[in-house]
Every structure is written in C-alpha cells, then in structure tokens.
Write a protein that holds these residues in place. Structure first.
Motif, PDB file in Angstrom:
ATOM      1  N   PRO A 123      -4.609 -12.782   3.054  1.00  0.00           N
ATOM      2  CA  PRO A 123      -4.971 -11.459   3.596  1.00  0.00           C
ATOM      3  C   PRO A 123      -6.223 -11.492   4.479  1.00  0.00           C
ATOM      4  CG  PRO A 123      -4.306 -11.260   1.304  1.00  0.00           C
ATOM      5  CD  PRO A 123      -4.399 -12.732   1.584  1.00  0.00           C
ATOM      6  N   THR A 184       6.794  -7.723  -5.785  1.00  0.00           N
ATOM      7  CA  THR A 184       7.392  -6.743  -4.874  1.00  0.00           C
ATOM      8  C   THR A 184       8.881  -7.054  -4.659  1.00  0.00           C
ATOM      9  OG1 THR A 184       5.242  -6.604  -3.785  1.00  0.00           O
ATOM     10  CG2 THR A 184       7.103  -5.622  -2.621  1.00  0.00           C
ATOM     11  N   ARG A 206       7.934  -2.117  -1.370  1.00  0.00           N
ATOM     12  CA  ARG A 206       6.848  -2.575  -0.488  1.00  0.00           C
ATOM     13  C   ARG A 206       5.755  -1.501  -0.352  1.00  0.00           C
ATOM     14  NH1 ARG A 206       7.535  -6.459   4.406  1.00  0.00           N
ATOM     15  NH2 ARG A 206       5.474  -6.350   5.294  1.00  0.00           N
ATOM     16  N   ALA A 207       6.192  -0.253  -0.137  1.00  0.00           N
ATOM     17  CA  ALA A 207       5.208   0.826   0.020  1.00  0.00           C
ATOM     18  C   ALA A 207       4.459   1.059  -1.300  1.00  0.00           C
ATOM     19  CB  ALA A 207       5.901   2.100   0.486  1.00  0.00           C
ATOM     20  N   SER A 210       1.880  -1.728  -1.535  1.00  0.00           N
ATOM     21  CA  SER A 210       0.770  -1.531  -0.607  1.00  0.00           C
ATOM     22  C   SER A 210      -0.053  -0.305  -1.009  1.00  0.00           C
ATOM     23  CB  SER A 210       1.301  -1.518   0.825  1.00  0.00           C
ATOM     24  OG  SER A 210       1.111  -0.312   1.429  1.00  0.00           O
ATOM     25  N   GLY A 213      -2.245  -1.395  -3.766  1.00  0.00           N
ATOM     26  CA  GLY A 213      -3.330  -2.192  -3.181  1.00  0.00           C
ATOM     27  C   GLY A 213      -4.392  -1.305  -2.552  1.00  0.00           C
ATOM     28  N   ALA A 214      -3.940  -0.253  -1.862  1.00  0.00           N
ATOM     29  CA  ALA A 214      -4.908   0.667  -1.230  1.00  0.00           C
ATOM     30  C   ALA A 214      -5.757   1.351  -2.298  1.00  0.00           C
ATOM     31  CB  ALA A 214      -4.168   1.696  -0.384  1.00  0.00           C
TER      32      ALA A 214
END
Ligand SMILES: NC(=O)C1=CN([C@@H]2O[C@H](COP(=O)(O)OP(=O)(O)OC[C@H]3O[C@@H](n4cnc5c(N)ncnc54)[C@H](OP(=O)(O)O)[C@@H]3O)[C@@H](O)[C@H]2O)C=CC1
Ligand SMILES: O=C(O)[C@@H]1CCC=N1
Length: 271
Positions: A123, A184, A206-207, A210, A213-214
């Motif tokens: 990342p 995922t 996936r969303a 993420s 993660g956010a």
C-alpha cells in the motif's frame, strides 16, 4: 528546507517501484541526483525516468548517493548485489528484502559500513504503507533520520528493537495486505455461494474491505471496539462471529499459524 535525498534503487518491481513512485510524488528524493537499476525496465518505468529525469540503468561506476536501496528478490541478491559494492562503500544501504540478513547483505556487498533493514508493504504505492525499520549502532542519528524520511514518504514507520523482529514485521505487515485480499476474495465467494451474482458479491466484499480499512485509518476506536459497534446482541454479526471467533477462536488461531509460517520462511531465506 530539508535537503532532498539522492538514491540509487536496485530493483524497481512491485515494491521498489511503489517506493520510487511514493518518493517522486512526495518530493523526498532528488531525481536528478538519483539512479534506478532494473535491467528489464518496462515502458512505464522508462516513461517515469523521462518525466522525472532520473538515470535509468547507468553504469554503477562513479555513482555517489546518500542511500542505496535494495529491492530485488532475496534469491537474486547474492548474484546481483556485488555490482553495487562501490556505491555501498559511501552510501547508507537500506534493504527491503525479506529474510536477507545484515550479515548476508554485508557479505554480498563487501561489508559496507552502514546497512539497515526496512520492511515496507505494497500500500506504499498509495501513501498508505507501513514500514518496520531496524538499524544497528553503526547507523547514526542522521542515518536513521534519512531512513525514516524515505520510508515515511509512503506511509507510517515503526522502529523495532532487533533484526530478528524484522522477520516478525514481515509476517504481520509485509505479507499482511495479502491476508486482507484473501479475506476479501473469500467473502465474495461466500456471498456468491449464498446466491448473489458473482460480480455483485465481489463489489460488496471489496467495498466492505475498503470501508473497514477507511474506518481503521480514520476512527480512533480500537479494532475490537469497532467490531463491537457492528455486532448487535443476538444479531447477524454475532452469528457469523460465532463461527469465526467462537470457543475454538478459529480465525485467531489460523492467523497465528499463518504469521508463524511467514516468519519461519523469512528465517529460512536467511540461511
Ligand atoms: N511485494 C511485496 O509486497 C513486498 C516485497 N518486499 C521485498 O521486496 C523485494 C522485491 O520484491 P518484489 O518487488 O515483490 O519483486 P519484483 O520481482 O516485483 O521486483 C524485483 C525487481 O528487481 C528486478 N531485477 C532483477 N535483476 C535485477 C538486477 N540485476 N538489478 C536490478 N534489478 C533487478 C526485477 O526485474 P525482472 O522482473 O526483469 O527480473 C524486478 O523488476 C523482495 O526482496 C521482497 O522480499 C518487501 C515487502 C513487501
Ligand atoms: O512474499 C514475500 O516474500 C514478500 C515479502 C513480504 C511481502 N512479499
């Protein structure tokens, strides 16, 4: 103003390329005083070299830089590194190679005076990396500052207490992104198995990854507290967590085994 760092990067593949792009976009390195070595440079790397005006595959002879960053595969190191021994004599050497010890790097480079290890993760390409760092006492405070500035350009930095701990960093954050990508994939497959369309399940998984993660990046609560915020008593999440984290603590046990396997492999690569 802090001086830009001149770098010689050996290996601009997945990891070296991500670091290079991070340094260029953050303005951490002085491209005109830097060089990148990657014999089969692809079109994207050649374009980057033209745009930023760094030397691509020059002769290593006579090159003098602040830092020599090693990002080739550990298996290739013994044959690749000797060509950079002269650069290493005056530069601070920073290896991001998994499982390649300071002693082995020293042997391949003719025992240069200052060598440190860094374990970044992919990342970094998005400024969202984290790098574990170790430097022996031969690297002074200025050298540590240079290492920290280079790696902080692509995300967080965490200094560890011993070289052995770099293998543990590799097992947690170096390899770690792959664990979350696998999770995922597995969540998407589970959604499809329940009856969702494959593409819908992939987008949802996936969303979700993420989004989680956010939250981890922005929400100061602990991961455990955020997990509890999703989990209504007697609800759906509790049912799922009963499988993942019930009496057998299946996921935690599996994660310990996985990290131990990665750390063991890092130690084997060193031998
Ligand atoms: N990928 C990751 O997530 C992470 C990787 N690392 C470490 O980073 C290092 C590189 O891994 P990764 O980027 O994944 O691997 P890659 O194979 O993507 O990158 C290695 C690069 O080195 C190039 N190369 C081969 N021979 C030479 C040479 N003689 N001189 C200069 N460059 C050469 C390769 O070119 P070619 O492909 O043409 O052979 C390739 O572009 C490894 O040591 C790994 O342990 C550390 C943390 C995370
Ligand atoms: O898989 C590997 O060996 C490298 C080191 C950490 C991530 N990728």
């Amino acid at each position: 103003m802090t001086k830009e760092i001149s770098v010689a990067l050996v290996g601009a593949g997945a990891m070296g390329g991500a670091l290079l792009r991070g340094w260029l976009s953050a303005g951490t390195i002085d491209p005109a005083a830097s060089a990148v070595f990657d014999p089969a440079a692809d079109a994207a790397l050649k374009k980057l070299a033209r745009r930023h005006d760094f030397a691509l595959n020059p002769s290593p002879e006579g090159i003098s830089v602040d830092a020599l960053v090693l990002a080739v595969k550990p298996q290739a190191a013994a044959s690749v590194l000797p060509a950079y021994a002269a650069i290493a004599r005056s530069a601070l050497v920073i290896s991001v190679m998994a499982g390649m010890s300071l002693a082995a790097i020293g042997r391949a480079l003719g025992d240069p005076p200052r060598v440190a290890r860094a374990m970044p993760n992919l990342p970094a390409a998005f400024g969202a990396g984290v790098t574990g760092l170790y430097a022996p006492a031969t690297v002074n405070a200025h050298g540590r500052d240079v290492i920290d500035r280079l790696m902080a350009a692509t995300g967080e930095t965490v200094w560890v207490r011993s070289e052995e701990e770099i293998d543990f960093v590799t097992a947690v954050s170096g390899s770690g992104p792959a664990y979350f990508f696998l999770l995922t994939e597995a969540l998407a497959e589970a959604g499809a198995a329940l009856g969702l369309e494959k593409e819908a399940a992939q987008r949802l998984a996936r969303a979700t990854a993420s989004g989680a993660g956010a939250m981890l990046a922005a929400d100061p609560r602990s991961p455990a507290d955020m997990r509890k915020a999703v989990t209504s008593p007697g609800g759906t999440t509790a049912a799922a967590l009963g499988v993942l984290d019930g009496d057998a603590k299946a996921l935690r046990r599996l994660m310990k085994e996985a990290a131990a396997a990665a750390a063991k492999r890092a130690a084997e690569l060193t031998e």
